[in-house]
Design a protein around this motif. Sequence first.
Motif, mmCIF file in Angstrom:
data_model
loop_
_atom_site.group_PDB
_atom_site.id
_atom_site.type_symbol
_atom_site.label_atom_id
_atom_site.label_comp_id
_atom_site.label_asym_id
_atom_site.label_seq_id
_atom_site.Cartn_x
_atom_site.Cartn_y
_atom_site.Cartn_z
ATOM 1 N N VAL A 200 6.395 0.076 1.372
ATOM 2 C CA VAL A 200 4.959 0.366 1.301
ATOM 3 C C VAL A 200 4.152 -0.922 1.390
ATOM 4 C CG1 VAL A 200 3.118 1.367 -0.089
ATOM 5 C CG2 VAL A 200 5.355 2.462 -0.027
ATOM 6 N N CYS A 201 4.613 -1.967 0.723
ATOM 7 C CA CYS A 201 3.923 -3.265 0.817
ATOM 8 C C CYS A 201 3.839 -3.724 2.264
ATOM 9 C CB CYS A 201 4.647 -4.318 -0.016
ATOM 10 S SG CYS A 201 4.566 -4.071 -1.801
ATOM 11 N N THR A 202 4.940 -3.621 2.985
ATOM 12 C CA THR A 202 4.964 -4.046 4.392
ATOM 13 C C THR A 202 3.966 -3.260 5.223
ATOM 14 O OG1 THR A 202 7.301 -4.664 4.214
ATOM 15 C CG2 THR A 202 6.430 -4.296 6.422
ATOM 16 N N THR A 203 3.891 -1.963 4.982
ATOM 17 C CA THR A 203 2.958 -1.113 5.726
ATOM 18 C C THR A 203 1.513 -1.468 5.404
ATOM 19 O OG1 THR A 203 4.537 0.723 5.775
ATOM 20 C CG2 THR A 203 2.228 1.265 6.134
ATOM 21 N N VAL A 204 1.197 -1.617 4.132
ATOM 22 C CA VAL A 204 -0.164 -1.944 3.727
ATOM 23 C C VAL A 204 -0.582 -3.313 4.248
ATOM 24 C CG1 VAL A 204 -1.656 -2.450 1.751
ATOM 25 C CG2 VAL A 204 -0.124 -0.475 1.682
ATOM 26 N N TYR A 205 0.304 -4.276 4.157
ATOM 27 C CA TYR A 205 -0.049 -5.639 4.535
ATOM 28 C C TYR A 205 -0.193 -5.827 6.046
ATOM 29 C CZ TYR A 205 0.973 -6.680 -0.355
ATOM 30 O OH TYR A 205 0.985 -6.693 -1.736
ATOM 31 N N ALA A 206 0.170 -4.813 6.813
ATOM 32 C CA ALA A 206 -0.047 -4.857 8.260
ATOM 33 C C ALA A 206 -1.477 -4.464 8.626
ATOM 34 C CB ALA A 206 0.940 -3.931 8.966
ATOM 35 N N THR A 207 -2.274 -4.058 7.623
ATOM 36 C CA THR A 207 -3.652 -3.645 7.874
ATOM 37 C C THR A 207 -4.606 -4.828 7.720
ATOM 38 O OG1 THR A 207 -4.080 -3.006 5.578
ATOM 39 C CG2 THR A 207 -3.137 -1.329 7.038
ATOM 40 N N SER A 208 -5.797 -4.665 8.254
ATOM 41 C CA SER A 208 -6.803 -5.730 8.228
ATOM 42 C C SER A 208 -7.186 -6.112 6.803
ATOM 43 C CB SER A 208 -8.052 -5.257 8.973
ATOM 44 O OG SER A 208 -9.078 -6.223 8.930
ATOM 45 N N GLY A 209 -7.271 -7.410 6.564
ATOM 46 C CA GLY A 209 -7.682 -7.927 5.272
ATOM 47 C C GLY A 209 -6.528 -8.425 4.422
ATOM 48 N N TYR A 210 -5.301 -8.032 4.779
ATOM 49 C CA TYR A 210 -4.127 -8.421 3.997
ATOM 50 C C TYR A 210 -3.271 -9.469 4.729
ATOM 51 C CZ TYR A 210 -4.820 -4.460 0.795
ATOM 52 O OH TYR A 210 -5.320 -3.580 -0.149
ATOM 53 N N GLU A 211 -3.854 -10.159 5.692
ATOM 54 C CA GLU A 211 -3.072 -11.050 6.549
ATOM 55 C C GLU A 211 -2.260 -12.085 5.772
ATOM 56 O OE1 GLU A 211 -6.162 -9.154 8.999
ATOM 57 O OE2 GLU A 211 -6.210 -10.220 7.079
ATOM 58 N N GLN A 212 -2.856 -12.698 4.745
ATOM 59 C CA GLN A 212 -2.124 -13.743 4.022
ATOM 60 C C GLN A 212 -0.985 -13.169 3.190
ATOM 61 O OE1 GLN A 212 -4.960 -15.731 1.514
ATOM 62 N NE2 GLN A 212 -4.843 -14.206 -0.107
ATOM 63 N N SER A 213 -1.043 -11.886 2.897
ATOM 64 C CA SER A 213 0.014 -11.255 2.107
ATOM 65 C C SER A 213 1.302 -11.092 2.909
ATOM 66 C CB SER A 213 -0.437 -9.879 1.612
ATOM 67 O OG SER A 213 -1.483 -9.994 0.673
ATOM 68 N N VAL A 214 1.197 -11.033 4.233
ATOM 69 C CA VAL A 214 2.381 -10.831 5.067
ATOM 70 C C VAL A 214 3.377 -11.962 4.860
ATOM 71 C CG1 VAL A 214 3.231 -10.643 7.428
ATOM 72 C CG2 VAL A 214 1.079 -9.524 6.785
ATOM 73 N N THR A 215 2.904 -13.203 4.957
ATOM 74 C CA THR A 215 3.777 -14.358 4.773
ATOM 75 C C THR A 215 4.273 -14.458 3.344
ATOM 76 O OG1 THR A 215 2.636 -15.578 6.525
ATOM 77 C CG2 THR A 215 3.931 -16.869 4.947
ATOM 78 N N ASN A 216 3.380 -14.240 2.377
ATOM 79 C CA ASN A 216 3.780 -14.350 0.969
ATOM 80 C C ASN A 216 4.863 -13.343 0.608
ATOM 81 O OD1 ASN A 216 1.984 -16.443 0.430
ATOM 82 N ND2 ASN A 216 0.328 -15.047 -0.126
ATOM 83 N N LEU A 217 4.794 -12.134 1.185
ATOM 84 C CA LEU A 217 5.804 -11.123 0.897
ATOM 85 C C LEU A 217 7.173 -11.539 1.420
ATOM 86 C CD1 LEU A 217 6.095 -8.222 -0.328
ATOM 87 C CD2 LEU A 217 5.978 -7.382 2.030
ATOM 88 N N THR A 218 7.207 -12.145 2.596
ATOM 89 C CA THR A 218 8.492 -12.543 3.173
ATOM 90 C C THR A 218 9.143 -13.678 2.400
ATOM 91 O OG1 THR A 218 7.458 -14.137 4.697
ATOM 92 C CG2 THR A 218 7.714 -11.866 5.479
ATOM 93 N N ARG A 219 8.382 -14.385 1.596
ATOM 94 C CA ARG A 219 8.911 -15.515 0.835
ATOM 95 C C ARG A 219 9.285 -15.151 -0.599
ATOM 96 N NH1 ARG A 219 4.533 -20.133 2.848
ATOM 97 N NH2 ARG A 219 5.357 -20.330 4.990
ATOM 98 N N SER A 220 9.248 -13.854 -0.920
ATOM 99 C CA SER A 220 9.610 -13.414 -2.267
ATOM 100 C C SER A 220 10.447 -12.150 -2.177
ATOM 101 C CB SER A 220 8.350 -13.156 -3.103
ATOM 102 O OG SER A 220 7.562 -12.128 -2.519
ATOM 103 N N SER A 221 11.017 -11.762 -3.300
ATOM 104 C CA SER A 221 11.795 -10.531 -3.351
ATOM 105 C C SER A 221 11.817 -10.032 -4.789
ATOM 106 C CB SER A 221 13.224 -10.755 -2.852
ATOM 107 O OG SER A 221 13.967 -11.526 -3.780
ATOM 108 N N LEU A 222 12.086 -8.764 -4.960
ATOM 109 C CA LEU A 222 12.204 -8.213 -6.308
ATOM 110 C C LEU A 222 13.348 -8.869 -7.063
ATOM 111 C CD1 LEU A 222 11.568 -4.427 -5.646
ATOM 112 C CD2 LEU A 222 10.384 -5.799 -7.370
#
Length: 255
Positions: A200-222
């Motif tokens: 869900v995070c990946t889907t949401v962060y593909a939308t406008s306004g969340y651009e910086q979250s895309v990179t930050n998500l790939t650099r972390s994990s649960l």
Amino acid sequence: MHADDNHDRGLAFDLPGLLDRRGALGLLGGAVLLGAVGCAGEAGSSAARAAAGEIPDETTGPYPGDGSNGPNILTQSGVVRQDIRAGFGSGSATAEGVPLTIELTVTDDGAPYRGAAVYLWHCDREGRYSMYSEGVTGETYLRGVQEADANGLVRFTSVFPGAYAGRWPHVHFEVYGSLAEATKAGEQVKTSQLAFPEDVCTTVYATSGYEQSVTNLTRSSLEDDNVFGDGYESQLATLSGDVSGGYTARLAVPV
């Protein structure tokens, strides 16, 4: 990463506040031993509570807004509200992002915890915390209190939070025994965090306004997160919905 240098820099930064709020950990030695002993004690305490059926205790992070680290929003008129997207009091801005409803079901010994109160807060789409982060220190959005109904349910209308460097996307919350206890910033019954599933995070962060979250998500994990890394199963919300209509995140909160 947002420019705010103090932004949730991990457990080492959060530890002083964690110890203040949970004196039971104790000061078992000098400053050199504090980090190791505190972390080990917290992990053991959380594991024991999880084994007993409780959601794990977690740090509030450096931006709680409950008076334990700077400003206190809990005693302000207007904090009891379901829709937390807009600011109140000194705040005038409204947080933008993909719509999100957060539903927490609070239970005590398996029974609905009717009358409990939940204070909930999280960062905005840009990864900023109102009342603390640069540019939004005067804002009060994405913070609010709700009283549990007869089923132990509290519901908040919000927006999907962004991902910032160093943490997996999450929501903070504190459970109080009553609304009166919450709005006087009294003693908490439980302090924990809610995690979001990666898809869900990946889907949401593909939308406008969340651009910086895309990179930050790939650099972390649960698995590597300094809060959820020791076991996140009981804190991982169930998500339903979609980007256009918004999502609903549901989590059981046994205290």
